[in-house]
Design a protein around this motif. Structure first.
Motif, PDB file in Angstrom:
ATOM      1  N   TYR A 151     126.216 -24.451 -65.498  1.00 59.20           N
ATOM      2  CA  TYR A 151     126.847 -24.927 -66.795  1.00 59.20           C
ATOM      3  C   TYR A 151     126.945 -26.538 -66.874  1.00 59.20           C
ATOM      4  O   TYR A 151     126.767 -27.241 -67.898  1.00 59.20           O
TER       5      TYR A 151
ATOM      6  N   ASP B 286     125.432 -28.757 -65.076  1.00 64.64           N
ATOM      7  CA  ASP B 286     124.337 -29.373 -65.047  1.00 64.64           C
ATOM      8  C   ASP B 286     123.647 -29.252 -66.436  1.00 64.64           C
ATOM      9  O   ASP B 286     123.008 -30.294 -66.954  1.00 64.64           O
ATOM     10  N   LEU B 287     123.761 -28.157 -66.959  1.00 65.94           N
ATOM     11  CA  LEU B 287     123.329 -27.996 -68.707  1.00 65.94           C
ATOM     12  C   LEU B 287     124.093 -29.085 -69.586  1.00 65.94           C
ATOM     13  O   LEU B 287     123.307 -29.769 -70.389  1.00 65.94           O
TER      14      LEU B 287
ATOM     15  N   LEU C 109     125.743 -31.829 -68.677  1.00 70.32           N
ATOM     16  CA  LEU C 109     125.202 -33.344 -68.054  1.00 70.32           C
ATOM     17  C   LEU C 109     123.961 -33.566 -68.754  1.00 70.32           C
ATOM     18  O   LEU C 109     123.579 -34.704 -69.469  1.00 70.32           O
ATOM     19  N   TYR C 110     122.773 -32.496 -68.770  1.00 72.24           N
ATOM     20  CA  TYR C 110     121.515 -32.720 -69.257  1.00 72.24           C
ATOM     21  C   TYR C 110     121.712 -32.984 -70.790  1.00 72.24           C
ATOM     22  O   TYR C 110     121.160 -33.867 -71.348  1.00 72.24           O
ATOM     23  N   ALA C 111     122.376 -32.140 -71.623  1.00 69.29           N
ATOM     24  CA  ALA C 111     122.731 -32.415 -72.988  1.00 69.29           C
ATOM     25  C   ALA C 111     123.245 -33.753 -73.284  1.00 69.29           C
ATOM     26  O   ALA C 111     122.874 -34.268 -73.996  1.00 69.29           O
TER      27      ALA C 111
ATOM     28  N   PHE D  97     123.021 -36.356 -71.375  1.00 67.36           N
ATOM     29  CA  PHE D  97     121.942 -37.361 -71.392  1.00 67.36           C
ATOM     30  C   PHE D  97     121.078 -37.499 -72.434  1.00 67.36           C
ATOM     31  O   PHE D  97     120.986 -38.641 -73.033  1.00 67.36           O
ATOM     32  N   VAL D  98     120.627 -36.532 -72.784  1.00 65.93           N
ATOM     33  CA  VAL D  98     119.754 -36.572 -74.232  1.00 65.93           C
ATOM     34  C   VAL D  98     120.382 -37.027 -75.121  1.00 65.93           C
ATOM     35  O   VAL D  98     119.795 -37.922 -75.900  1.00 65.93           O
ATOM     36  N   SER D  99     121.653 -36.637 -75.360  1.00 62.09           N
ATOM     37  CA  SER D  99     122.187 -37.044 -76.741  1.00 62.09           C
ATOM     38  C   SER D  99     122.478 -38.564 -76.532  1.00 62.09           C
ATOM     39  O   SER D  99     122.282 -39.277 -77.744  1.00 62.09           O
TER      40      SER D  99
END
Ligand SMILES: [Cu+2]
Length: 199
Positions: free
Chosen positions: A11, A13-14, A16-18, A20-22
């Motif tokens: 979760y 990781d998810l 952090l990915y979101a 980064f994208v935002s």
């Protein structure tokens, strides 16, 4: 009883990915706007625009998403899980349930029988005893649903969901997987027997 803090690397990781994208999209849009306003003013000038309306329809949804994000994260990060002595681990599988009960050797599968709403080995819990219910899955997303106890927890691979189950009445209670999980989705009933604990 011991309390531990919930954490889940998948979760995180998810998130952090979101994040980064935002952040990337925000910075990219900001620089493009600055570039258009200061270096290409001919592109951004429109006579029919209304700055106030644009500001409102940008700020209001952004605030709503921000509040929702804050509530979601504070719920996930600050919610302590209190493990009780009676722990029931529920694993969703295609297409049956596996139960592992603390203090008992190994786990067992609960597979549907021909008779309506029946399984070969139901989950047996004790009336009046609080149980820590942890739910996960080994293949696809299932959902452990027991309407009689207002219980519905998603069984997600790689993640553990937790709830407290303290049955207040005896009997046999039936639920079904509540997440469309494949061709056998309707053939994985949940049967819970609530019995009295003999001292
Ligand atoms: Cu399922």
């Amino acid at each position: 009883m011991s309390c531990v803090w919930a954490s889940n690397s998948a979760y995180i990781d998810l998130v952090l990915y979101a994040l980064f994208v935002s952040v990337f999209i925000s910075i990219w849009v900001f620089f493009m706007l600055v570039w258009q306003v200061f270096y290409r003013p001919d592109v951004s000038v429109w006579r029919s625009e209304n700055n106030f309306v644009e500001l409102v329809w940008t700020l209001v949804p952004s605030c709503m998403v921000g509040i929702s994000c804050f509530l979601n994260l504070s719920c996930l990060v600050n919610l302590p899980i209190c493990w009780l002595d009676d722990i029931v681990k529920v694993i969703g599988r295609q297409w049956y349930w596996t139960y592992e009960i603390s203090g008992e050797e190994g786990g067992y599968d609960s597979v549907m029988l021909d008779f309506l709403n029946s399984v070969d080995k139901p989950l047996r819990v004790f009336m009046g005893v609080p149980h820590s219910l942890i739910v996960t899955s080994s293949d696809v997303i299932h959902s452990f649903s027991l309407p009689s106890f207002r219980l519905k927890l998603d069984a997600i691979p790689g993640r553990i969901n937790h709830a407290l189950l303290c049955p207040d009445r005896m009997g046999v209670f039936v639920g079904y997987c509540s997440e469309l999980c494949g061709v056998g989705h309707s053939y994985m009933p949940i049967v819970v027997e609530v019995v009295k604990k003999l001292i």
